[in-house]
Scaffold this motif. Sequence first.
Motif, PDB file in Angstrom:
ATOM      1  N   ALA A   9       5.926 -22.380 -31.226  1.00  0.00           N
ATOM      2  CA  ALA A   9       5.873 -23.738 -31.744  1.00  0.00           C
ATOM      3  C   ALA A   9       4.853 -24.589 -30.999  1.00  0.00           C
ATOM      4  CB  ALA A   9       7.248 -24.379 -31.660  1.00  0.00           C
ATOM      5  N   ASN A  10       4.608 -24.313 -29.721  1.00  0.00           N
ATOM      6  CA  ASN A  10       3.706 -25.131 -28.912  1.00  0.00           C
ATOM      7  C   ASN A  10       2.474 -24.382 -28.421  1.00  0.00           C
ATOM      8  OD1 ASN A  10       5.503 -27.291 -29.025  1.00  0.00           O
ATOM      9  ND2 ASN A  10       6.663 -26.504 -27.292  1.00  0.00           N
ATOM     10  N   ALA A  11       2.417 -23.074 -28.619  1.00  0.00           N
ATOM     11  CA  ALA A  11       1.333 -22.279 -28.038  1.00  0.00           C
ATOM     12  C   ALA A  11       0.000 -22.653 -28.657  1.00  0.00           C
ATOM     13  CB  ALA A  11       1.596 -20.796 -28.239  1.00  0.00           C
ATOM     14  N   GLY A  12      -0.944 -22.828 -27.808  1.00  0.00           N
ATOM     15  CA  GLY A  12      -2.289 -23.112 -28.266  1.00  0.00           C
ATOM     16  C   GLY A  12      -3.211 -21.995 -27.828  1.00  0.00           C
ATOM     17  N   ALA A  13      -4.479 -22.288 -27.810  1.00  0.00           N
ATOM     18  CA  ALA A  13      -5.476 -21.287 -27.441  1.00  0.00           C
ATOM     19  C   ALA A  13      -5.321 -20.850 -25.993  1.00  0.00           C
ATOM     20  CB  ALA A  13      -6.878 -21.847 -27.668  1.00  0.00           C
ATOM     21  N   HIS A  14      -4.652 -21.660 -25.178  1.00  0.00           N
ATOM     22  CA  HIS A  14      -4.522 -21.351 -23.756  1.00  0.00           C
ATOM     23  C   HIS A  14      -3.192 -20.727 -23.393  1.00  0.00           C
ATOM     24  CE1 HIS A  14      -8.298 -23.360 -23.187  1.00  0.00           C
ATOM     25  NE2 HIS A  14      -7.822 -24.412 -23.806  1.00  0.00           N
ATOM     26  N   GLY A  15      -2.419 -20.292 -24.356  1.00  0.00           N
ATOM     27  CA  GLY A  15      -1.159 -19.622 -24.059  1.00  0.00           C
ATOM     28  C   GLY A  15      -0.007 -20.585 -23.967  1.00  0.00           C
ATOM     29  N   LEU A  16       0.914 -20.297 -23.071  1.00  0.00           N
ATOM     30  CA  LEU A  16       2.155 -21.052 -22.948  1.00  0.00           C
ATOM     31  C   LEU A  16       1.923 -22.411 -22.312  1.00  0.00           C
ATOM     32  CD1 LEU A  16       4.299 -18.116 -21.555  1.00  0.00           C
ATOM     33  CD2 LEU A  16       4.235 -18.959 -23.906  1.00  0.00           C
ATOM     34  N   THR A  17       2.634 -23.406 -22.802  1.00  0.00           N
ATOM     35  CA  THR A  17       2.547 -24.740 -22.220  1.00  0.00           C
ATOM     36  C   THR A  17       3.662 -24.934 -21.191  1.00  0.00           C
ATOM     37  OG1 THR A  17       4.028 -25.775 -23.827  1.00  0.00           O
ATOM     38  CG2 THR A  17       1.684 -25.625 -24.431  1.00  0.00           C
ATOM     39  N   ARG A  18       3.543 -25.984 -20.407  1.00  0.00           N
ATOM     40  CA  ARG A  18       4.606 -26.295 -19.446  1.00  0.00           C
ATOM     41  C   ARG A  18       5.921 -26.552 -20.165  1.00  0.00           C
ATOM     42  NH1 ARG A  18       1.303 -29.845 -15.288  1.00  0.00           N
ATOM     43  NH2 ARG A  18       0.749 -28.144 -13.902  1.00  0.00           N
ATOM     44  N   GLN A  19       5.852 -27.197 -21.328  1.00  0.00           N
ATOM     45  CA  GLN A  19       7.078 -27.471 -22.078  1.00  0.00           C
ATOM     46  C   GLN A  19       7.739 -26.164 -22.517  1.00  0.00           C
ATOM     47  OE1 GLN A  19       8.597 -30.592 -22.424  1.00  0.00           O
ATOM     48  NE2 GLN A  19      10.228 -29.133 -22.866  1.00  0.00           N
ATOM     49  N   GLN A  29      -1.443 -14.643 -17.853  1.00  0.00           N
ATOM     50  CA  GLN A  29      -0.001 -14.764 -17.722  1.00  0.00           C
ATOM     51  C   GLN A  29       0.728 -13.427 -17.847  1.00  0.00           C
ATOM     52  OE1 GLN A  29       0.402 -17.643 -20.879  1.00  0.00           O
ATOM     53  NE2 GLN A  29       0.748 -19.302 -19.429  1.00  0.00           N
ATOM     54  N   HIS A  30       0.014 -12.363 -18.185  1.00  0.00           N
ATOM     55  CA  HIS A  30       0.663 -11.074 -18.451  1.00  0.00           C
ATOM     56  C   HIS A  30       1.468 -10.557 -17.256  1.00  0.00           C
ATOM     57  CE1 HIS A  30       1.449  -7.102 -19.948  1.00  0.00           C
ATOM     58  NE2 HIS A  30       0.903  -6.590 -18.859  1.00  0.00           N
ATOM     59  N   LEU A  31       0.869 -10.504 -16.080  1.00  0.00           N
ATOM     60  CA  LEU A  31       1.570  -9.965 -14.909  1.00  0.00           C
ATOM     61  C   LEU A  31       2.762 -10.825 -14.518  1.00  0.00           C
ATOM     62  CD1 LEU A  31      -1.396  -8.725 -12.697  1.00  0.00           C
ATOM     63  CD2 LEU A  31       0.225  -7.362 -14.012  1.00  0.00           C
ATOM     64  N   ALA A  32       2.596 -12.142 -14.606  1.00  0.00           N
ATOM     65  CA  ALA A  32       3.699 -13.038 -14.258  1.00  0.00           C
ATOM     66  C   ALA A  32       4.873 -12.841 -15.213  1.00  0.00           C
ATOM     67  CB  ALA A  32       3.219 -14.491 -14.276  1.00  0.00           C
ATOM     68  N   GLN A  43       8.973 -13.717 -27.274  1.00  0.00           N
ATOM     69  CA  GLN A  43       7.979 -14.554 -27.951  1.00  0.00           C
ATOM     70  C   GLN A  43       6.807 -14.887 -27.029  1.00  0.00           C
ATOM     71  OE1 GLN A  43       7.636 -15.818 -31.152  1.00  0.00           O
ATOM     72  NE2 GLN A  43       9.157 -14.222 -31.531  1.00  0.00           N
ATOM     73  N   ALA A  44       7.103 -15.143 -25.764  1.00  0.00           N
ATOM     74  CA  ALA A  44       6.060 -15.513 -24.810  1.00  0.00           C
ATOM     75  C   ALA A  44       5.051 -14.393 -24.630  1.00  0.00           C
ATOM     76  CB  ALA A  44       6.684 -15.891 -23.467  1.00  0.00           C
ATOM     77  N   ALA A  45       5.510 -13.165 -24.702  1.00  0.00           N
ATOM     78  CA  ALA A  45       4.604 -12.025 -24.545  1.00  0.00           C
ATOM     79  C   ALA A  45       3.531 -12.029 -25.621  1.00  0.00           C
ATOM     80  CB  ALA A  45       5.397 -10.723 -24.574  1.00  0.00           C
ATOM     81  N   VAL A  46       3.874 -12.539 -26.788  1.00  0.00           N
ATOM     82  CA  VAL A  46       2.927 -12.589 -27.901  1.00  0.00           C
ATOM     83  C   VAL A  46       1.947 -13.739 -27.733  1.00  0.00           C
ATOM     84  CG1 VAL A  46       2.745 -12.927 -30.407  1.00  0.00           C
ATOM     85  CG2 VAL A  46       4.593 -11.527 -29.465  1.00  0.00           C
ATOM     86  N   HIS A  47       2.410 -14.872 -27.185  1.00  0.00           N
ATOM     87  CA  HIS A  47       1.609 -16.098 -27.153  1.00  0.00           C
ATOM     88  C   HIS A  47       1.034 -16.429 -25.786  1.00  0.00           C
ATOM     89  CE1 HIS A  47       2.802 -16.957 -31.210  1.00  0.00           C
ATOM     90  NE2 HIS A  47       4.040 -16.629 -30.872  1.00  0.00           N
ATOM     91  N   ARG A  48       1.066 -15.513 -24.887  1.00  0.00           N
ATOM     92  CA  ARG A  48       0.588 -15.764 -23.530  1.00  0.00           C
ATOM     93  C   ARG A  48      -0.940 -15.746 -23.480  1.00  0.00           C
ATOM     94  NH1 ARG A  48      -1.748 -11.215 -22.285  1.00  0.00           N
ATOM     95  NH2 ARG A  48      -0.916  -9.281 -23.078  1.00  0.00           N
ATOM     96  N   SER A  49      -1.460 -16.348 -22.433  1.00  0.00           N
ATOM     97  CA  SER A  49      -2.885 -16.210 -22.160  1.00  0.00           C
ATOM     98  C   SER A  49      -3.055 -14.952 -21.311  1.00  0.00           C
ATOM     99  CB  SER A  49      -3.410 -17.442 -21.428  1.00  0.00           C
ATOM    100  OG  SER A  49      -2.826 -17.543 -20.149  1.00  0.00           O
ATOM    101  N   PRO A  50      -4.261 -14.382 -21.260  1.00  0.00           N
ATOM    102  CA  PRO A  50      -4.443 -13.130 -20.506  1.00  0.00           C
ATOM    103  C   PRO A  50      -3.975 -13.211 -19.056  1.00  0.00           C
ATOM    104  CG  PRO A  50      -6.365 -13.581 -21.841  1.00  0.00           C
ATOM    105  CD  PRO A  50      -5.471 -14.789 -21.951  1.00  0.00           C
ATOM    106  N   HIS A 104       9.087 -21.336 -12.420  1.00  0.00           N
ATOM    107  CA  HIS A 104       8.380 -22.511 -11.888  1.00  0.00           C
ATOM    108  C   HIS A 104       6.935 -22.171 -11.545  1.00  0.00           C
ATOM    109  CE1 HIS A 104      11.549 -25.448 -11.974  1.00  0.00           C
ATOM    110  NE2 HIS A 104      12.389 -24.562 -11.477  1.00  0.00           N
ATOM    111  N   SER A 105       6.674 -20.963 -11.088  1.00  0.00           N
ATOM    112  CA  SER A 105       5.274 -20.605 -10.802  1.00  0.00           C
ATOM    113  C   SER A 105       4.461 -20.514 -12.088  1.00  0.00           C
ATOM    114  CB  SER A 105       5.191 -19.305  -9.996  1.00  0.00           C
ATOM    115  OG  SER A 105       5.531 -18.199 -10.788  1.00  0.00           O
ATOM    116  N   LEU A 106       5.086 -20.075 -13.180  1.00  0.00           N
ATOM    117  CA  LEU A 106       4.391 -20.085 -14.478  1.00  0.00           C
ATOM    118  C   LEU A 106       4.070 -21.518 -14.911  1.00  0.00           C
ATOM    119  CD1 LEU A 106       6.232 -17.431 -16.686  1.00  0.00           C
ATOM    120  CD2 LEU A 106       3.784 -17.503 -16.209  1.00  0.00           C
TER     121      LEU A 106
END
Length: 153
Positions: free
Chosen positions: A31-41, A95-98, A86-93, A148-150
């Motif tokens: 719902a919030n994912a943009g070109a940069h992956g996951l948002t803080r929200q 964010q994968h390891l985290a 869902q996050a695995a699909v919308h993550r930025s590169p 929190h680190s994410l």
Amino acid sequence: MNLSTLLQWLKKPRAPTPSPPARSATVDPAANAGAHGLTRQDIHDAIAAHLAWRTQFNDWLSQDEPADPASLPGPERCGLGLWLAQAAVHRSPGQHLALAGLAREHQRLHACAAQALQHARAGRMGQASTMLNRDFERHHRRVMQLLHSLAAR
């Protein structure tokens, strides 16, 4: 050790966990994912989902007869687990390891919770209490640290 001792453990003050802002029950990163992956929200939604599960787990432990571990939503079916899928699909590169580390720690937390419930149901309150105080708390803190680190990225 008996059930009342376990219930006392549940009432014991814990180190505060920062609360995310109030949001709807939706935890869909799409719902919030943009070109940069996951948002803080998105990540705050995941934190809220995890804390809701933890509250529910404490309720299961507080029952006269602790819940059957099979009745707990597994790591793939709880709010954080659904969010992770869902996050695995919308993550930025980056964010994968985290996310992979968070998923592993989340699995460990659920395994520990199920094992603690098995001990409690079998009347082994000392083992259940030790596991909750040591292993469960460690896994919970680690899940929160990883979330929190994410959010800080």
